[in-house]
Write a protein that holds these residues in place. Structure first.
Motif, PDB file in Angstrom:
ATOM      1  N   ASP A  19       0.825  -1.210   0.000  1.00 39.09           N
ATOM      2  CA  ASP A  19       0.000   0.000   0.000  1.00 39.09           C
ATOM      3  C   ASP A  19       0.860   1.261   0.000  1.00 39.09           C
ATOM      4  OD1 ASP A  19      -2.219  -1.699   0.243  1.00 39.09           O
ATOM      5  OD2 ASP A  19      -2.010  -1.724   2.424  1.00 39.09           O
ATOM      6  N   MET A  20       1.920   1.257   0.819  1.00 40.96           N
ATOM      7  CA  MET A  20       2.770   2.443   0.930  1.00 40.96           C
ATOM      8  C   MET A  20       3.652   2.606  -0.308  1.00 40.96           C
ATOM      9  SD  MET A  20       1.452   3.393   3.660  1.00 40.96           S
ATOM     10  CE  MET A  20       2.389   4.886   3.944  1.00 40.96           C
ATOM     11  N   ILE A  21       4.001   1.499  -0.953  1.00 42.58           N
ATOM     12  CA  ILE A  21       4.771   1.572  -2.203  1.00 42.58           C
ATOM     13  C   ILE A  21       3.912   2.201  -3.295  1.00 42.58           C
ATOM     14  CG2 ILE A  21       5.866   0.190  -4.004  1.00 42.58           C
ATOM     15  CD1 ILE A  21       6.662  -1.797  -1.793  1.00 42.58           C
ATOM     16  N   VAL A  22       2.626   1.833  -3.320  1.00 45.13           N
ATOM     17  CA  VAL A  22       1.692   2.436  -4.282  1.00 45.13           C
ATOM     18  C   VAL A  22       1.546   3.930  -4.002  1.00 45.13           C
ATOM     19  CG1 VAL A  22      -0.726   2.496  -5.028  1.00 45.13           C
ATOM     20  CG2 VAL A  22       0.434   0.296  -4.709  1.00 45.13           C
ATOM     21  N   GLY A  24       3.793   5.888  -2.680  1.00 46.20           N
ATOM     22  CA  GLY A  24       5.020   6.530  -3.145  1.00 46.20           C
ATOM     23  C   GLY A  24       5.005   6.737  -4.648  1.00 46.20           C
ATOM     24  N   ALA A  25       4.530   5.731  -5.397  1.00 46.75           N
ATOM     25  CA  ALA A  25       4.448   5.851  -6.855  1.00 46.75           C
ATOM     26  C   ALA A  25       3.470   6.955  -7.248  1.00 46.75           C
ATOM     27  CB  ALA A  25       4.017   4.518  -7.454  1.00 46.75           C
ATOM     28  N   LEU A  26       2.377   7.072  -6.521  1.00 47.54           N
ATOM     29  CA  LEU A  26       1.395   8.123  -6.801  1.00 47.54           C
ATOM     30  C   LEU A  26       2.011   9.507  -6.620  1.00 47.54           C
ATOM     31  CD1 LEU A  26      -1.475   9.183  -7.321  1.00 47.54           C
ATOM     32  CD2 LEU A  26      -1.957   8.832  -4.884  1.00 47.54           C
ATOM     33  N   LEU A  27       2.714   9.694  -5.521  1.00 47.56           N
ATOM     34  CA  LEU A  27       3.332  10.997  -5.255  1.00 47.56           C
ATOM     35  C   LEU A  27       4.361  11.361  -6.333  1.00 47.56           C
ATOM     36  CD1 LEU A  27       3.782  10.628  -1.394  1.00 47.56           C
ATOM     37  CD2 LEU A  27       2.233  12.210  -2.554  1.00 47.56           C
ATOM     38  N   LYS A  28       5.118  10.369  -6.799  1.00 49.74           N
ATOM     39  CA  LYS A  28       6.100  10.611  -7.852  1.00 49.74           C
ATOM     40  C   LYS A  28       5.424  10.970  -9.169  1.00 49.74           C
ATOM     41  CE  LYS A  28       9.535   7.390  -5.924  1.00 49.74           C
ATOM     42  NZ  LYS A  28      10.244   6.118  -6.147  1.00 49.74           N
ATOM     43  N   SER A  29       4.219  10.444  -9.388  1.00 48.75           N
ATOM     44  CA  SER A  29       3.521  10.660 -10.658  1.00 48.75           C
ATOM     45  C   SER A  29       2.869  12.039 -10.749  1.00 48.75           C
ATOM     46  CB  SER A  29       2.430   9.587 -10.852  1.00 48.75           C
ATOM     47  OG  SER A  29       2.987   8.292 -10.824  1.00 48.75           O
ATOM     48  N   GLN A  30       2.644  12.659  -9.594  1.00 50.14           N
ATOM     49  CA  GLN A  30       1.954  13.949  -9.595  1.00 50.14           C
ATOM     50  C   GLN A  30       2.890  15.059 -10.072  1.00 50.14           C
ATOM     51  OE1 GLN A  30      -0.588  12.677  -5.622  1.00 50.14           O
ATOM     52  NE2 GLN A  30       0.085  14.804  -5.787  1.00 50.14           N
ATOM     53  N   ALA A  47       5.669   0.373 -11.973  1.00 53.21           N
ATOM     54  CA  ALA A  47       6.518  -0.598 -12.666  1.00 53.21           C
ATOM     55  C   ALA A  47       7.976  -0.156 -12.638  1.00 53.21           C
ATOM     56  CB  ALA A  47       6.032  -0.781 -14.100  1.00 53.21           C
ATOM     57  N   LYS A  48       8.222   1.154 -12.778  1.00 59.96           N
ATOM     58  CA  LYS A  48       9.583   1.681 -12.699  1.00 59.96           C
ATOM     59  C   LYS A  48      10.168   1.449 -11.300  1.00 59.96           C
ATOM     60  CE  LYS A  48       8.878   5.422 -16.069  1.00 59.96           C
ATOM     61  NZ  LYS A  48       8.839   6.885 -16.259  1.00 59.96           N
ATOM     62  N   ASP A  49       9.349   1.719 -10.307  1.00 58.35           N
ATOM     63  CA  ASP A  49       9.824   1.584  -8.920  1.00 58.35           C
ATOM     64  C   ASP A  49      10.133   0.135  -8.565  1.00 58.35           C
ATOM     65  OD1 ASP A  49       9.478   4.277  -8.683  1.00 58.35           O
ATOM     66  OD2 ASP A  49       7.611   4.168  -7.521  1.00 58.35           O
ATOM     67  N   GLY A  51      11.322  -2.187 -10.634  1.00 60.02           N
ATOM     68  CA  GLY A  51      12.257  -2.809 -11.558  1.00 60.02           C
ATOM     69  C   GLY A  51      11.633  -3.362 -12.813  1.00 60.02           C
ATOM     70  N   GLY A  52      10.581  -2.718 -13.294  1.00 59.71           N
ATOM     71  CA  GLY A  52       9.951  -3.136 -14.539  1.00 59.71           C
ATOM     72  C   GLY A  52       8.895  -4.201 -14.370  1.00 59.71           C
ATOM     73  N   LYS A  53       8.715  -4.687 -13.151  1.00 59.91           N
ATOM     74  CA  LYS A  53       7.707  -5.724 -12.923  1.00 59.91           C
ATOM     75  C   LYS A  53       6.318  -5.106 -12.914  1.00 59.91           C
ATOM     76  CE  LYS A  53       7.244  -7.301  -8.795  1.00 59.91           C
ATOM     77  NZ  LYS A  53       7.471  -8.000  -7.512  1.00 59.91           N
ATOM     78  N   LYS A  54       5.421  -5.664 -13.671  1.00 61.40           N
ATOM     79  CA  LYS A  54       4.059  -5.151 -13.746  1.00 61.40           C
ATOM     80  C   LYS A  54       3.186  -5.932 -12.771  1.00 61.40           C
ATOM     81  CE  LYS A  54       0.177  -4.404 -16.899  1.00 61.40           C
ATOM     82  NZ  LYS A  54      -0.346  -4.598 -18.272  1.00 61.40           N
ATOM     83  N   GLY A  55       2.733  -5.237 -11.758  1.00 59.08           N
ATOM     84  CA  GLY A  55       1.898  -5.905 -10.766  1.00 59.08           C
ATOM     85  C   GLY A  55       0.470  -6.098 -11.259  1.00 59.08           C
ATOM     86  N   LYS A  56      -0.272  -6.932 -10.550  1.00 56.36           N
ATOM     87  CA  LYS A  56      -1.667  -7.171 -10.908  1.00 56.36           C
ATOM     88  C   LYS A  56      -2.515  -5.940 -10.605  1.00 56.36           C
ATOM     89  CE  LYS A  56      -1.672 -12.184 -10.129  1.00 56.36           C
ATOM     90  NZ  LYS A  56      -2.305 -13.299  -9.383  1.00 56.36           N
ATOM     91  N   ASP A  57      -3.369  -5.585 -11.580  1.00 53.46           N
ATOM     92  CA  ASP A  57      -4.226  -4.411 -11.402  1.00 53.46           C
ATOM     93  C   ASP A  57      -5.099  -4.556 -10.155  1.00 53.46           C
ATOM     94  OD1 ASP A  57      -3.104  -3.516 -13.696  1.00 53.46           O
ATOM     95  OD2 ASP A  57      -4.933  -3.588 -14.923  1.00 53.46           O
TER      96      ASP A  57
END
Length: 300
Positions: A19-22, A24-30, A47-49, A51-57
């Motif tokens: 949850d916290m990793i998501v 962090g990604a949100l804050l970087k995207s803004q 995915a960048k955070d 290492g290119g791995k695409k998590g399940k939606d």
């Protein structure tokens, strides 16, 4: 930095959880604090955070839902595609509330721990060893003191140790100095007292202070009603300058000794645990009660 991580974990935020990793990604995207980010942009940054791995939606949506419920992000549902936003103000608000809640929990735990410490400190190791032997051989244990703090716990101790299984001609003795409860807390106890009186138990009340106070006036009025109904009750006044035992007693079997009025604290002392103290308290009460004046002599 480690201290910050420890504090965040204490208030329920593990920075390593998904949850916290998501978040962090949100804050970087803004692009700026007020900007809302669509799901695709968020997933790309995530995915960048990672290492290119695409998590399940589905897992990402689950994290977004948790973050929204926690108050750490807001969702714009006005368009076809939802937008997600988080900012410093939201985090400050959530953390302030989490810290306040956690401090309250710690305070309750600390108070409970204080009670446990008090109880344990009162235990005599020799008596405890005797109890172990008694339990091992199947004999009955001697009754032990019980400590209680707070009105509700005091009431429970009264019901369990003083009022339970009373017999006709038993005597309840109580002093009034420690008692100062609002009327709404007092009223539910009246039925319990009257039930005891109907069983033929005698109730003796004693006041050592100058007359006055709402609690005392309510007691006086209540006792007048009980007297009119023919119950064995007495409420007397015996003024004295020095302090004396504050307690509610059950015949000569034991007393609930009030040890502190703020916070309200008491200990049930069976006579077997401390016969000298229990006998002294009852004898002192009876002496003052005998010398005291009935409430009826003070008029309405």
């Amino acid at each position: 930095m480690q201290e910050t991580w420890d504090v965040l974990e204490t208030v329920g935020f593990d920075m390593k959880r998904k949850d916290m990793i998501v978040l962090g990604a949100l804050l970087k995207s803004q692009s700026e604090p007020k900007a809302f980010v669509d799901f695709e942009s968020l997933r790309e940054q995530l995915a960048k955070d990672e290492g290119g791995k695409k998590g399940k939606d589905s897992l990402i949506y689950r994290s977004l839902s948790w973050l929204e419920q926690a108050g750490l992000l807001q969702v714009d549902r006005s368009g076809h595609k939802h937008g997600y936003n988080s900012n410093l103000g939201m985090m400050q608000k959530v953390l302030k509330q989490r810290i306040k809640t956690k401090l309250s929990e710690f305070a309750k735990e600390s108070k409970a721990l204080d009670v446990d410490i008090h109880v344990i400190s009162e235990i005599n190791a020799n008596s405890l060893a005797a109890d172990v032997v008694a339990l091992a051989v199947g004999t009955q244990l001697a009754e032990r003191p019980f400590f209680a703090q707070g009105w509700q716990n005091i009431v429970k101790l009264l019901d369990d140790k003083v009022y339970r299984n009373l017999k006709k001609n038993d005597i309840i003795r109580f002093t009034l100095e420690w008692y100062d409860r609002p009327k709404e807390l007092e009223e539910p106890r009246v039925d319990i007292i009257e039930k005891i009186l109907k069983e033929g138990v005698e109730v003796r009340g004693l006041e050592h202070r100058k007359l006055g106070g709402k609690s005392y006036q309510r007691f006086a009025q209540l006792f007048r009603i009980f007297i009119q109904k023919g119950y064995k009750v007495g409420l007397r006044v015996r003024l004295r300058e020095d302090s004396t035992y504050q307690f509610v007693g059950r015949s000569s079997e034991g007393i609930l000794l009030i040890v502190s009025e703020n916070p309200l604290s008491g200990t049930w002392l069976p006579r077997s645990a401390n016969p000298e103290l229990v006998d002294n308290a009852i004898q002192s009460f009876d002496r003052d009660y005998l010398e005291g004046s009935e409430i009826s002599s003070f008029g309405e």
